[in-house]
Design a protein around this motif. Structure first.
Motif, PDB file in Angstrom:
ATOM      1  N   TYR A  70      -0.468  -0.843  -0.007  1.00 56.21           N
ATOM      2  CA  TYR A  70      -1.881  -1.047   0.314  1.00 56.21           C
ATOM      3  C   TYR A  70      -2.049  -1.641   1.713  1.00 56.21           C
ATOM      4  O   TYR A  70      -2.848  -1.160   2.517  1.00 56.21           O
ATOM      5  CB  TYR A  70      -2.522  -1.960  -0.729  1.00 56.21           C
ATOM      6  N   PHE A  84      -8.106  -5.706  -3.037  1.00 51.30           N
ATOM      7  CA  PHE A  84      -6.852  -5.085  -3.474  1.00 51.30           C
ATOM      8  C   PHE A  84      -6.862  -4.865  -4.982  1.00 51.30           C
ATOM      9  O   PHE A  84      -6.587  -3.768  -5.468  1.00 51.30           O
ATOM     10  CB  PHE A  84      -5.661  -5.966  -3.069  1.00 51.30           C
ATOM     11  N   HIS A 121      -3.727   0.067   4.935  1.00 55.61           N
ATOM     12  CA  HIS A 121      -4.859  -0.640   5.546  1.00 55.61           C
ATOM     13  C   HIS A 121      -4.631  -0.811   7.043  1.00 55.61           C
ATOM     14  O   HIS A 121      -5.520  -0.529   7.858  1.00 55.61           O
ATOM     15  CB  HIS A 121      -5.055  -1.990   4.871  1.00 55.61           C
ATOM     16  N   THR A 168      -0.131   5.024  -6.639  1.00 56.55           N
ATOM     17  CA  THR A 168       0.966   4.423  -5.861  1.00 56.55           C
ATOM     18  C   THR A 168       2.212   4.258  -6.719  1.00 56.55           C
ATOM     19  O   THR A 168       3.320   4.419  -6.232  1.00 56.55           O
ATOM     20  CB  THR A 168       0.562   3.068  -5.249  1.00 56.55           C
TER      21      THR A 168
END
Length: 154
Positions: free
Chosen positions: A85, A44, A89, A56
């Motif tokens: 994230y 991350f 994912h 983001t």
């Protein structure tokens, strides 16, 4: 069904990973932790420092590039970015499991192609790591061990 079992295992991992990131992982590489020198990193943090944090931040939170860069330099990221994230994912992992699993099940050519591609990536990454170990890492170690001789010659 195999897909349900796979997704269930992924979701178990996802819940445990999310809990770990919220309690421990998010702060591991932060440079402003008192009395702690950052030595740990996560995927991350690596992705966010690579520029994803700027994207983001502007896309989901209206954050300026300057603020994002400051956070990236300090490894101090907002939890909102972690959730973006994690959501991406989860979505992509489940989509890949269902889509690629379906394609591999119905086509030996697709299955063999994916196996060949993964093998090629693994061999390439292994070669890059091996090259790093045999050149850069050992060179640094040798320079450090023989620094006194290099200083005398310099």
């Amino acid at each position: 069904c195999v897909v349900v079992s796979t997704i269930t295992l992924y979701l178990i991992w996802f819940v445990l990973f999310t809990a770990w990131m919220l309690m421990i992982g998010i702060d591991l590489p932060r440079s402003d932790r008192i009395g702690v020198t950052p030595v740990w990193d996560t995927v991350f943090h690596s992705l966010m420092r690579g520029g994803l944090y700027i994207i983001t931040g502007s896309m989901f939170f209206g954050r300026s590039k300057a603020i994002s860069v400051d956070h990236m330099n300090a490894n101090n990221f907002y939890l909102g970015d972690l959730f973006v994230y994690l959501g991406a994912h989860a979505f992509m992992s489940i989509l890949a499991t269902v889509f690629l699993g379906y394609l591999c099940f119905h086509s030996k050519v697709v299955h063999a192609s994916l196996l060949a591609a993964v093998t090629a990536v693994v061999v390439y990454r292994g070669a890059v790591r091996y090259t790093y170990y045999t050149t850069e890492m050992y060179s640094k170690t040798l320079r450090k061990q023989f620094a006194h001789l290099l200083e005398e010659d310099g």
